[in-house]
Structure formats: structure tokens, C-alpha cells
Design an enzyme around this catalytic site. Structure first.
Site, PDB file in Angstrom:
ATOM      1  N   LYS A 248       0.810  -1.269   0.025  1.00 24.30           N
ATOM      2  CA  LYS A 248      -0.097  -0.176  -0.168  1.00 24.30           C
ATOM      3  C   LYS A 248       0.870   1.299  -0.017  1.00 24.30           C
ATOM      4  O   LYS A 248       2.077   1.252   0.581  1.00 24.30           O
ATOM      5  CB  LYS A 248      -0.829   0.159   1.104  1.00 24.30           C
ATOM      6  N   ARG A 322     -10.269 -11.363   2.439  1.00 25.21           N
ATOM      7  CA  ARG A 322     -11.269 -12.470   1.681  1.00 25.21           C
ATOM      8  C   ARG A 322     -10.725 -13.819   1.788  1.00 25.21           C
ATOM      9  O   ARG A 322     -11.247 -15.055   1.902  1.00 25.21           O
ATOM     10  CB  ARG A 322     -11.757 -11.839   0.648  1.00 25.21           C
TER      11      ARG A 322
END
Ligand code: BES
Ligand code: MN
Ligand code: ZN
Length: 466
Positions: A248, A322
Site C-alpha cells: 500500500k 477475503r
């Protein structure tokens, strides 16, 4: 802070007596009527306050007139917000004893009254070496004792959750979450890496591989005789999300210690559940690990096998939540529960869609979703349903595996939802994306900035109302 239920708040030697004022009505306090209303034309719009001294003529030192707006628009939610305002005001003034003399407000507002006071009382100052003691010590109110005590427990769970999510990732590690889970006197099992391998949790374990912190899979169970139903609550437990090799940018990483807010919510609920002894079996499940770009990190293009045998091609290592939830959901579905509810700081897309004002909710059972939305609304949270159409899976199709872990940016919250659904079997399921609401960048209503304790009040009430 302590809330004491009293017969007559006006007789308390308090630093502040809070009296309420609806628009167009007088208060029950003569000083307030004379000075605030008549002389200064104080209207009592919602959230407005007016302060007056009593110059030693009363047992209380000051009167705080609290505007509650139009009476016909007043609600328990507004009660909670208004009380929080009054407490914040009292904190600014360094008042220690605050009495509330609330007129024309029903006793069943007591729960949200107390929630407002307790939530406003929260601060995260454990790492400040110079602490400012501006806390209100005692609140006196004419209220329903039982509802105040209920709120006290829920607020304690919320504070527990907020503390955990505010805690830096250097301390709130997967092992630490596991230790905490063992402290609740519940039937708790911690699975280490090897045991997770044996269970076939290839998706979860891949995410944790780039970190020096060992992953931990946590399962807490609260049981009772003849449960009315069985619920599993699954929380995303990424103790820090650097993005992994798809790292990120600095500004996006800044708050990523909060990526275990779902797990913190589960731990908050499980920390208090015994005290409520609900007639519901509740499982708390967390696949805890850290998403880091270390030498053993999983890579774009890797193909993982989840617990249910499905294969996943890695498109982006930053879509890690996820993957951990995939295995956790498979595990939860094997417990034979009636409902599985997961909470996850899952997608920036959900945050883009709803901001910090609502969590996104989706799932395979409309009634479960409606009930959760309704419970949230009554308890000061907002859930907004997003679609789970199968078309969202189109961009997750892989040439080499059963699916990819990410695809198009557009519709990202729903795409993550349909991904999760591939790991849900034969159970009612709801997925709550708390990415936008779990960690606030500015104060919002009764909450200060930082961790909000998202999900705690709604899910505890949902369990109690089963
Ligand atoms: N933890 C983040 C989601 C998030 C973003 C939470 C902002 C709170 C605030 C999640 O793991 C993530 O990185 N999601 C990616 C998914 C993408 C790579 C498909 C995102 O939303 O950008
Ligand atoms: Mn991520
Ligand atoms: Zn994440």
C-alpha cells in the site's frame, strides 16, 4: 464513570445539573426558564446547550440546559447523542459529578441514555505519559436501573473492542489476540500454523506467510442448555495490512492496525457474553495473521487451495481479508450453526460507497439481513444493504484456477461479497463490511476519532433478541 440511579436528581450535590429543553416548551428549572429561555431566547434546538451558574443558591453548582429539539422528532437515538454532548461539555469543564433531571422522557429511553454517557466517556490514553484527568466520575439520573446495567455491559464490550482496535499492531499481534481469547472462561481452541495446515486452510496461511508473526486461528464457544439457535460470528483479523507484495502507499497504510476491527468486535462480544447468559449458542471465530511482504510472502500469480478444496489465483496480495475469511467461513459452516455473520474491514470500495456513516451488509438470507439492519438502526449503527448478484463474480474468473481474489475496482464491495459466498454452504449468512465505520478519522456523534467499536452494540442486541 459510574451511573447511579436516583429518585430525585435535583437533590444531588452535583457540579452540573442537566435539564432538558424541547423546542417551544419550558424546562422544569426556574433559573433555566428565566435566564436561558426568557432572557436569552435559548430555543433548545437539538444539541444546543446553555450554561448558567447557581451562585451557591442550589445544591448543584451549575445548570446545563440541553436542547433536545422538537419533541415529536425525539427518539432513543437522539437521547444517546444528546447525553454524549452533555458529558463532553462536562468533561471540558472538568466536572466530576453530573446529575440529569430529564422531564417528559420515558423510562425505556434509559438504555440509550446510558449508552450515550458510557460511550462519550471513552478515551484511549494508555500511551500518554501525561494524562489529563477530565473524566466525569459520577452520573446521577432518574432511570430504569435494569436498562442502565444492560447498557453498562454493552458499553464495556465496546470499550474493550475499541481498545483492541486502537492498540498498535506491534502489540496486538495474532498471538496476543489468541491469548486474550483464552481469558474469557469460554470453551476456546487456538489452532497454530501446523494445525491449520492439517485442516487445509491454504488461503488463510498464505496471507500470513510474509510476516514474522505466527498466524493463529481462534475459536471461542459460549454454550447453554437448549439454545434457541446457534450463531457463529466471524471477524476479519489482519493485525496489520501492509498490502503484502502489492504494498500500500504510505497514506493508505497509516490506519491499517485497524484491519482486525472485525476480530476486535468478536472478542468484545465474547468478553461479556457470559454475563448476559443468553439462550443462544455463540461461536466467535478469528483467523488472525499479519499481511506483510517478507521473503516467504505469497505472490501475485500464486494459486492457493482453501479449506473447501476451491482454488484461488492471487491477483492482488492486498485483497487478503477475503482469503483469511474464506477458510474461516468454511470452518464456521462445518459447526452446524443456524447463522453465520461475518464482520470485516474488507474493502476500500465499501468506504467509497457509504463513507463512515454506514456499514455495507449483504448475504444469502433477506430476513437475517433485515433483522440486522433493524437492530443496528435501533442501537445507533447503520447498515446498508448492497447487492450480491452473481454478475459480480464475472471479474473474478480465472484462467487457471476456480477464481481470482480480485478483479475490477468497480463494485468492489459486492465483488468481495460474492467471493466470500463461494465459501458459505448450507447456512444463513450475512457479511458486514465495516471498512468505513470501524475507524473514524474525525469525531462522529457520540464517538471520538479512532476505533468505533463497530458491530458490538448491534450484535449483542441481536443475540439477546434471538
Ligand atoms: N483492509 C483493506 C480494506 C480497507 C481499506 C479497510 C480502507 C479500511 C480502510 C483490504 O484488505 C484491502 O486492501 N482491500 C483492497 C482490495 C483490492 C486490492 C481488491 C481495496 O479495497 O483496495
Ligand atoms: Mn488489504
Ligand atoms: Zn485488509
Amino acid at each position: 464513570m459510574e451511573i447511579k440511579v436516583v429518585q430525585n436528581a435535583k437533590t444531588i450535590e452535583a457540579d452540573i445539573l442537566v435539564v432538558n429543553k424541547f423546542e417551544g416548551e419550558n424546562t422544569t428549572n426556574e433559573l433555566a426558564n428565566k435566564y436561558a429561555v426568557e432572557q436569552d431566547n435559548f430555543k433548545g434546538k437539538f444539541g444546543e446547550t446553555y450554561l448558567l451558574p447557581t451562585y451557591g443558591n442550589e445544591v448543584y453548582r451549575k445548570v446545563l440546559v440541553l436542547g433536545l429539539g422538537k419533541k415529536e422528532e425525539f427518539s432513543p437515538n437522539k437521547m444517546r447523542e444528546a447525553v454524549a454532548k452533555a458529558i463532553k461539555k462536562a468533561m471540558q469543564m472538568e466536572a466530576k459529578k453530573v446529575a440529569f433531571s430529564l422531564n417528559g422522557i420515558e423510562f425505556d429511553y434509559s438504555e440509550q441514555f446510558a449508552m450515550g454517557a458510557f460511550i462519550a466517556d471513552y478515551a484511549f490514553d494508555k500511551y500518554k505519559t501525561e494524562k489529563r484527568d477530565n473524566k466525569v466520575k459520577e452520573v446521577f439520573v432518574e432511570a430504569n436501573e435494569e436498562l442502565v446495567r444492560k447498557a453498562e455491559k454493552i458499553a464495556a464490550a465496546m470499550a474493550f473492542t475499541r481498545n483492541l482496535a486502537n492498540e498498535p499492531a506491534q502489540f496486538a499481534t495474532p498471538a496476543e489476540l489468541a491469548n486474550i481469547a483464552c481469558d474469557f472462561g469460554l470453551d476456546t481452541k487456538i489452532y497454530d500454523r501446523e494445525e491449520c495446515e492439517k485442516m487445509g486452510m491454504g488461503a488463510f496461511l498464505a496471507v500470513g506467510r510474509g510476516s514474522a508473526e505466527e498466524p493463529k486461528f481462534i475459536h471461542m464457544k459460549y454454550s447453554c442448555e437448549n439454545p434457541k439457535k446457534k450463531i457463529a460470528i466471524v471477524g476479519k483479523g489482519i493485525t496489520f495490512d501492509s498490502g503484502g507484495l502489492d504494498i500500500k502507499p504510505a497514506s493508505s497504510m497509516l490506519t491499517m492496525k485497524d484491519d482486525m476491527s472485525g476480530a476486535a468486535c468478536v472478542l468484545g462480544i465474547m468478553s461479556i457474553i457470559k454475563e448476559f447468559h443468553p439462550q443462544v449458542e455463540v461461536h466467535g471465530i478469528i483467523a488472525a495473521c499479519e499481511n506483510m511482504p517478507g521473503g516467504k510472502a505469497y505472490k501475485p500469480g500464486d494459486i492457493l487451495t482453501a479449506k473447501n478444496g476451491k482454488t484461488i489465483e492471487i491477483d492482488n496480495t492486498d485483497a487478503e481479508g477475503r482469503l483469511t475469511l474464506a477458510d474461516a467461513l468454511c470452518y464456521a459452516c462445518e459447526l452446524g450453526v443456524d447463522e453465520v455473520i461475518d464482520l470485516a474491514t474488507l474493502t476500500g470500495a465499501c468506504m467509497v460507497a457509504l463513507g463512515s456513516n454506514a456499514a455495507g451488509i449483504m448475504g444469502n438470507d433477506e430476513e437475517l439481513i433485515k433483522n440486522l439492519i433493524n437492530t443496528a438502526e435501533r442501537n445507533g449503527e447503520r447498515y446498508w444493504q448492497l447487492p450480491l448478484w452473481e454478475e459480480y463474480f464475472d471479474s473474478l474468473k480465472s484462467d487457471v484456477a476456480d477464481m481470482k481474489n480480485s478483479g475490477l475496482r468497480w463494485g468492489g464491495a459486492s465483488a468481495a461479497g460474492v467471493f466470500l459466498q463461494k465459501f458459505v454452504k448450507d447456512v444463513k449468512w450475512a457479511h458486514i463490511d465495516i471498512a468505513g465505520v470501524a475507524f473514524l478519522d474525525k469525531p462522529q456523534k457520540e464517538l471520538i476519532k479512532g476505533a468505533s467499536g463497530a458491530g458490538v452494540r448491534t450484535l449483542i442486541n441481536y443475540i439477546l433478541e434471538a
